[in-house]
Design a protein around this motif. Sequence first.
Motif, PDB file in Angstrom:
ATOM      1  N   ARG A   1    -103.022 -29.127  14.025  1.00 21.24           N
ATOM      2  CA  ARG A   1    -104.409 -28.687  14.102  1.00 21.24           C
ATOM      3  C   ARG A   1    -104.470 -27.270  14.653  1.00 21.24           C
ATOM      4  O   ARG A   1    -103.851 -26.975  15.692  1.00 21.24           O
ATOM      5  N   VAL A   2    -105.209 -26.413  13.942  1.00 22.01           N
ATOM      6  CA  VAL A   2    -105.376 -25.028  14.380  1.00 22.01           C
ATOM      7  C   VAL A   2    -106.869 -24.765  14.511  1.00 22.01           C
ATOM      8  O   VAL A   2    -107.609 -24.852  13.527  1.00 22.01           O
ATOM      9  N   ALA A   3    -107.304 -24.493  15.743  1.00 20.17           N
ATOM     10  CA  ALA A   3    -108.735 -24.219  15.951  1.00 20.17           C
ATOM     11  C   ALA A   3    -109.037 -22.799  15.487  1.00 20.17           C
ATOM     12  O   ALA A   3    -108.197 -21.902  15.602  1.00 20.17           O
ATOM     13  N   LEU A   4    -110.244 -22.620  14.952  1.00 16.18           N
ATOM     14  CA  LEU A   4    -110.617 -21.321  14.402  1.00 16.18           C
ATOM     15  C   LEU A   4    -111.842 -20.795  15.137  1.00 16.18           C
ATOM     16  O   LEU A   4    -112.880 -21.472  15.189  1.00 16.18           O
ATOM     17  N   LEU A   5    -111.698 -19.594  15.689  1.00 16.42           N
ATOM     18  CA  LEU A   5    -112.754 -19.006  16.502  1.00 16.42           C
ATOM     19  C   LEU A   5    -112.885 -17.532  16.113  1.00 16.42           C
ATOM     20  O   LEU A   5    -112.505 -16.637  16.862  1.00 16.42           O
ATOM     21  N   VAL A   6    -113.392 -17.323  14.902  1.00 15.32           N
ATOM     22  CA  VAL A   6    -113.476 -15.970  14.343  1.00 15.32           C
ATOM     23  C   VAL A   6    -114.910 -15.776  13.848  1.00 15.32           C
ATOM     24  O   VAL A   6    -115.510 -16.701  13.284  1.00 15.32           O
ATOM     25  N   ALA A   7    -115.461 -14.586  14.061  1.00 14.52           N
ATOM     26  CA  ALA A   7    -116.838 -14.303  13.631  1.00 14.52           C
ATOM     27  C   ALA A   7    -116.937 -14.391  12.104  1.00 14.52           C
ATOM     28  O   ALA A   7    -115.951 -14.135  11.402  1.00 14.52           O
ATOM     29  N   PRO A   8    -118.130 -14.728  11.571  1.00 13.57           N
ATOM     30  CA  PRO A   8    -118.286 -14.844  10.120  1.00 13.57           C
ATOM     31  C   PRO A   8    -117.913 -13.546   9.412  1.00 13.57           C
ATOM     32  O   PRO A   8    -118.311 -12.475   9.867  1.00 13.57           O
ATOM     33  N   GLY A   9    -117.160 -13.666   8.322  1.00 11.30           N
ATOM     34  CA  GLY A   9    -116.761 -12.468   7.584  1.00 11.30           C
ATOM     35  C   GLY A   9    -115.413 -12.693   6.933  1.00 11.30           C
ATOM     36  O   GLY A   9    -114.871 -13.803   6.967  1.00 11.30           O
ATOM     37  N   PRO A  10    -114.840 -11.623   6.338  1.00 11.82           N
ATOM     38  CA  PRO A  10    -113.585 -11.774   5.599  1.00 11.82           C
ATOM     39  C   PRO A  10    -112.432 -12.314   6.451  1.00 11.82           C
ATOM     40  O   PRO A  10    -111.616 -13.098   5.976  1.00 11.82           O
ATOM     41  N   GLU A  11    -112.398 -11.908   7.731  1.00 10.83           N
ATOM     42  CA  GLU A  11    -111.277 -12.343   8.576  1.00 10.83           C
ATOM     43  C   GLU A  11    -111.360 -13.859   8.852  1.00 10.83           C
ATOM     44  O   GLU A  11    -110.338 -14.520   9.011  1.00 10.83           O
ATOM     45  N   TYR A  12    -112.584 -14.382   8.902  1.00  9.34           N
ATOM     46  CA  TYR A  12    -112.739 -15.839   9.083  1.00  9.34           C
ATOM     47  C   TYR A  12    -112.115 -16.558   7.884  1.00  9.34           C
ATOM     48  O   TYR A  12    -111.326 -17.491   8.040  1.00  9.34           O
ATOM     49  N   VAL A  13    -112.456 -16.099   6.685  1.00  4.44           N
ATOM     50  CA  VAL A  13    -111.957 -16.785   5.484  1.00  4.44           C
ATOM     51  C   VAL A  13    -110.447 -16.591   5.346  1.00  4.44           C
ATOM     52  O   VAL A  13    -109.714 -17.530   5.013  1.00  4.44           O
ATOM     53  N   ALA A  14    -109.960 -15.382   5.628  1.00  2.00           N
ATOM     54  CA  ALA A  14    -108.508 -15.156   5.537  1.00  2.00           C
ATOM     55  C   ALA A  14    -107.786 -16.090   6.511  1.00  2.00           C
ATOM     56  O   ALA A  14    -106.734 -16.656   6.190  1.00  2.00           O
ATOM     57  N   SER A  15    -108.359 -16.301   7.697  1.00  2.00           N
ATOM     58  CA  SER A  15    -107.727 -17.183   8.691  1.00  2.00           C
ATOM     59  C   SER A  15    -107.793 -18.641   8.214  1.00  2.00           C
ATOM     60  O   SER A  15    -106.830 -19.398   8.350  1.00  2.00           O
ATOM     61  N   GLN A  16    -108.949 -19.014   7.669  1.00  2.00           N
ATOM     62  CA  GLN A  16    -109.101 -20.387   7.149  1.00  2.00           C
ATOM     63  C   GLN A  16    -108.073 -20.660   6.050  1.00  2.00           C
ATOM     64  O   GLN A  16    -107.368 -21.676   6.069  1.00  2.00           O
ATOM     65  N   TRP A  17    -107.964 -19.731   5.111  1.00  2.00           N
ATOM     66  CA  TRP A  17    -106.995 -19.908   4.019  1.00  2.00           C
ATOM     67  C   TRP A  17    -105.565 -19.894   4.563  1.00  2.00           C
ATOM     68  O   TRP A  17    -104.686 -20.592   4.058  1.00  2.00           O
ATOM     69  N   ALA A  18    -105.344 -19.073   5.606  1.00  2.03           N
ATOM     70  CA  ALA A  18    -103.989 -19.006   6.191  1.00  2.03           C
ATOM     71  C   ALA A  18    -103.604 -20.379   6.741  1.00  2.03           C
ATOM     72  O   ALA A  18    -102.479 -20.851   6.534  1.00  2.03           O
TER      73      ALA A  18
END
Length: 496
Positions: free
Chosen positions: A53-70
């Motif tokens: 499990r990897v928690a995601l705490l990134v503001a909305p935008g391209p970096e959020y999606v890149a992290s999600q896909w990562a």
Amino acid sequence: MPELPLIGRARQHANNVAFRSVMTSHTYQQLLDRSATLAAALLGEADDLNEARVALLVAPGPEYVASQWAIWRAGGIKVPICLSATEPEWEYSLTDSGASAVMADAPMAAKIAPLCQRLSVRLVNVDSIAAATTKVLPEISPDRRAMILYTSGTTSKPKGVVTTHANIQAQIESLVTAWEWSAADRIPLFLPLHHIHGIINVTSCALWSGATIEPFAKFDAASILDRVRADAYTLFMAVPTIYVKLIQSLEAASPADRAAFVAGFKKMRLMVSGSAALPASVHEQWTALTGQKLLERYGMTEIGMALSNPFHGERRPGAVGVPLPGVEVRLKTEAGKIITGEDEPGEIQVRGPGVFRAYWNRPEASAESFDDGWFRTGDMAVIERGYYRIMGRLSVDIIKSGGYKLSALEIEAALLEHPDIRECAVLGLPDDTWGEAVTAVVVLKSDATLELPALREWCKGRLSVYKIPHRLRVLPELPRNAMGKVTKPAVRALCS
Ligand code: MCA
Ligand code: AMP
């Protein structure tokens, strides 16, 4: 085995703009490249995260999606957490999900670093990962678990809703088909990215379709209206509270500004409302102001979207339409009868490929929430002239405020720690802006006094802003039944 379909879809739209804001734009190819780099950083020496499990705490935008896909491309399970949550709330999500890492942007990394250190959870600051590294990424089968979303319910603490890649794909495809998404669409994103309204309905449907997203840190009527008047969008998705706030802004605008905003809204091909009941009066006011007929739909974290008014055809105020493509819906009475006709109320039960797999680490709650393979939503509805109409929830302990689902029990547990509160009952009372307003009904310890501003101040740091009581009633005692149990309907009656 081929890569995840959503990655394949992104490759088809490689040169399209995925995210656009005033200063910058990002193509799908850039998102793909960045997610490969971040996936390699997440993996390090490992070949596969194997559902870590990897928690995601990134503001909305391209970096959020890149992290999600990562996370997905590296084989992990994404656990998006609320940017504005309190530290105890973050701690609960990290420990309950057993997260092994948190991916955060620099501002959020600074905030969560002490907690990560205390819990010995790895912190990956995405802003510090610059170099493009490549690594062979693992093959991911569609029935692997992909996401855990925390949702409040009839238990004090939120439960983790686990969906697979196949569940997520089914939820996306159903909406893309029903609402005719295309690469020509442009949509603003101002909803939070720790709930499915923002994650699936807006972001994932847009990216599946090759469309363009314009991200905002949060909803702000003035900035969004500025872009609406510039015809920036073809599609718009929001919770009812946002439409109420936009109506207030339109009514307060000068005639010239209002005409410009209305012209922008008129040109959109679709405007959707959901996450909470859209009062028929708000629906009608919106049509009168903008000429747009809102499409209301109904969904839930556990199932994605289930019911929708039609894209083509009658959009009826106060109703949520018919089952979406690929979704089966039935109504069942408390006595166990499946309803086949109209005008008879029953619980909404849902079946289909978008329905979640289970609650994280809660086999009993998972088993109880299904009835012969159908998910029990806890919402009551009736079919009238072919359309479902939501009548309310079975549990008085679930509150919907500003589109957020809240547990009265969780808020009660927090309030009982207040030094002056002896007893309390938390209710959602009707409110024109918030749908329901969190209302604390309290009995104080002898000689104590308590005012709402002081209570709200005390709650800060303990509860997220939308869980903090909006109204306070102090009573000498709470009404109880013969068994000595507080009866919420009686408390509600005293407050209305
Ligand atoms: C904030 N405030 C509130 C509430 N929230 N007061 C009463 N009740 C509330 N619920 C107060 C704050 O304390 C603050 O007060 C002031 O409002 C402004 O706070 P802020 O956070 O800035 O509010 P906002 O930005 O205006 O937020 C309203 C919002 C937001 C945009 C409607 O709540 C939101 O984004 N909601 C969407 C949630 C969502 O995505 N739900 C979908 C879940 P003061 O000024 O005194 O400090 S998914 C779902 O439901 C299913 C699957 C589905 O069907 O979609
Ligand atoms: P969540 O758990 O945050 O996904 O919220 C799901 C709940 O939101 C549902 O169980 C419903 O109670 C409520 N909900 C979503 N859409 C609607 C709607 N259009 N009308 C009434 N309630 C809704």
